[in-house]
Design an enzyme around this catalytic site. Structure first.
Site, PDB file in Angstrom:
ATOM      1  N   LYS A   1       0.840  -1.207   0.000  1.00  0.00           N
ATOM      2  CA  LYS A   1       0.000   0.000   0.000  1.00  0.00           C
ATOM      3  C   LYS A   1       0.870   1.250   0.000  1.00  0.00           C
ATOM      4  O   LYS A   1       0.608   2.216  -0.720  1.00  0.00           O
ATOM      5  CB  LYS A   1      -0.934  -0.008   1.218  1.00  0.00           C
ATOM      6  CG  LYS A   1      -2.027  -1.064   1.140  1.00  0.00           C
ATOM      7  CD  LYS A   1      -2.796  -1.222   2.452  1.00  0.00           C
ATOM      8  CE  LYS A   1      -3.800  -2.368   2.338  1.00  0.00           C
ATOM      9  NZ  LYS A   1      -4.571  -2.600   3.574  1.00  0.00           N
TER      10      LYS A   1
ATOM     11  N   GLN B   1      -4.153  -0.985   9.793  1.00  0.00           N
ATOM     12  CA  GLN B   1      -4.191  -2.346   9.255  1.00  0.00           C
ATOM     13  C   GLN B   1      -4.771  -3.301  10.289  1.00  0.00           C
ATOM     14  O   GLN B   1      -4.367  -3.286  11.454  1.00  0.00           O
ATOM     15  CB  GLN B   1      -2.777  -2.782   8.828  1.00  0.00           C
ATOM     16  CG  GLN B   1      -2.727  -4.121   8.122  1.00  0.00           C
ATOM     17  CD  GLN B   1      -3.424  -4.134   6.752  1.00  0.00           C
ATOM     18  OE1 GLN B   1      -3.546  -3.095   6.101  1.00  0.00           O
ATOM     19  NE2 GLN B   1      -3.884  -5.286   6.326  1.00  0.00           N
TER      20      GLN B   1
ATOM     21  N   ASP C   1     -10.388   3.461   4.706  1.00  0.00           N
ATOM     22  CA  ASP C   1     -10.883   2.093   4.540  1.00  0.00           C
ATOM     23  C   ASP C   1     -12.407   2.025   4.461  1.00  0.00           C
ATOM     24  O   ASP C   1     -12.951   1.000   4.055  1.00  0.00           O
ATOM     25  CB  ASP C   1     -10.454   1.244   5.755  1.00  0.00           C
ATOM     26  CG  ASP C   1      -9.159   0.493   5.506  1.00  0.00           C
ATOM     27  OD1 ASP C   1      -8.970   0.009   4.384  1.00  0.00           O
ATOM     28  OD2 ASP C   1      -8.365   0.394   6.450  1.00  0.00           O
TER      29      ASP C   1
HETATM   30  N1  GUN Z   1      -6.911  -6.380   6.719  1.00  0.00           N
HETATM   31  C1  GUN Z   1      -7.337  -7.146   5.702  1.00  0.00           C
HETATM   32  N2  GUN Z   1      -7.849  -6.368   4.713  1.00  0.00           N
HETATM   33  C2  GUN Z   1      -7.746  -5.092   5.129  1.00  0.00           C
HETATM   34  C3  GUN Z   1      -8.097  -3.843   4.545  1.00  0.00           C
HETATM   35  O1  GUN Z   1      -8.627  -3.739   3.431  1.00  0.00           O
HETATM   36  N3  GUN Z   1      -7.813  -2.752   5.303  1.00  0.00           N
HETATM   37  C4  GUN Z   1      -7.261  -2.835   6.529  1.00  0.00           C
HETATM   38  N4  GUN Z   1      -7.048  -1.722   7.204  1.00  0.00           N
HETATM   39  N5  GUN Z   1      -6.919  -3.978   7.103  1.00  0.00           N
HETATM   40  C5  GUN Z   1      -7.169  -5.102   6.399  1.00  0.00           C
END
Ligand code: GUN
Length: 286
Positions: A53, A97, A120
């Site tokens: 990311k 995350q 998110d």
């Molecule tokens: N953990 C698994 N998928 C995601 C996501 O799309 N965003 C975040 N913040 N954590 C995750």
């Protein structure tokens, strides 16, 4: 039949190009889109995702602010960090995350992020807006899957969509997204989960089958309808390497199209996150 492989990497590159152009336009107005990413602990899978990311941010002209935090941080300290980012005008999006270590109340942290900085789209206010048909931020994986289907030319409106999995991150928001009476949605959505009596009975009716189970090869070829479009959200680490929730070989014999793992949904999730961040930066500058 041998299914067409849907190239998530190529479609994500297209989206990322569009996002980079919008980020450029913002920068020329003096606004540099900024995304803060918070990684708590040393879960190897989470570290891989967050690294990807951050790298994608740099390529799209988004300033990534990286916070790598020890696993034993207190909940209060983590909330303090989020609060500081909520107040920081250079930060337009915040991503924590998940999953977080067990001693931290995940819901409390998700709810601490300002909804208008929630890159998110996990805040209950944003999930509620999505459900009521007035989204501010669409969660990255559901939004990425919708774009994958639209840009591949598969009709969603009127389609029988079956989602297997009811997580807060994928299954629930995806069902809310695809059932809306809007362009690129308007589907009849069924959500299957561990309480579903006959999952295969549902999946065999799906024109679009989306697997977000979290278990390698949970969806086998005999569970897929001839001519279906199969979207595999799973990323499972097995002895033989990364594999999805769908038995790719088996499903490919019957489906019309299928996403690979890796190279399917994953790159689209990242592209949608970048899109969300630049969108939030635009809104903050309006
Ligand atoms: N953990 C698994 N998928 C995601 C996501 O799309 N965003 C975040 N913040 N954590 C995750």
């Amino acid at each position: 039949m041998s299914a067409q492989t849907i190239d998530g990497k190529a479609i994500a590159a297209e989206v990322r190009g569009e996002v980079a152009a919008r980020a450029d336009a913002l920068r020329s107005q003096g606004v540099v889109p900024g995304l803060a990413t918070i990684l708590v602990g040393d879960d190897p899978a989470s570290a891989v995702y967050v690294r990807a990311k951050r790298k994608a941010c740099a390529q799209a002209g988004i300033a990534a602010r990286d916070h790598d935090i020890e696993a034993d941080i207190s909940e209060a300290k983590l909330l303090e960090l989020v609060d500081g980012l909520n107040r920081d005008p250079a930060i337009h999006g915040i991503l924590v995350q998940l999953p977080l270590p067990g001693h931290i109340d995940e819901a409390r942290v998700v709810e601490a992020v300002r909804p208008d900085k929630d890159a998110d789209g996990f805040h209950p206010a944003n999930l509620g807006r999505l459900l009521s048909g007035n989204p501010l931020v669409v969660p990255a994986t559901p939004g990425g899957i919708q774009q994958l289907l639209i840009r591949s030319g598969f009709a969603i409106s009127g389609a029988e969509v079956v989602v297997v999995g009811r997580s807060n991150i994928v299954g629930k928001p995806l069902a809310a997204l695809l059932m809306q009476k809007t362009l690129g949605a308007n589907a009849t959505v069924t959500v299957c989960h561990t309480g579903t009596a006959d999952i295969a009975g549902h999946t065999r009716r799906a024109e679009i089958l989306i697997a977000a189970v979290g278990r390698a090869h949970a969806i086998t070829g005999d569970m897929v309808a001839p001519g279906a479009v199969v979207i595999d959200v799973g990323v499972n680490r097995t002895e033989t390497g990364l594999t999805g929730d769908v038995d790719f070989e088996g499903a490919s014999q019957v489906a019309a199209a299928i996403t690979p793992v890796p190279g399917g949904v994953g790159p689209m999730t990242i592209a949608q996150l970048l899109h969300n961040t630049v969108d939030l930066a635009y809104r903050s500058s309006e």
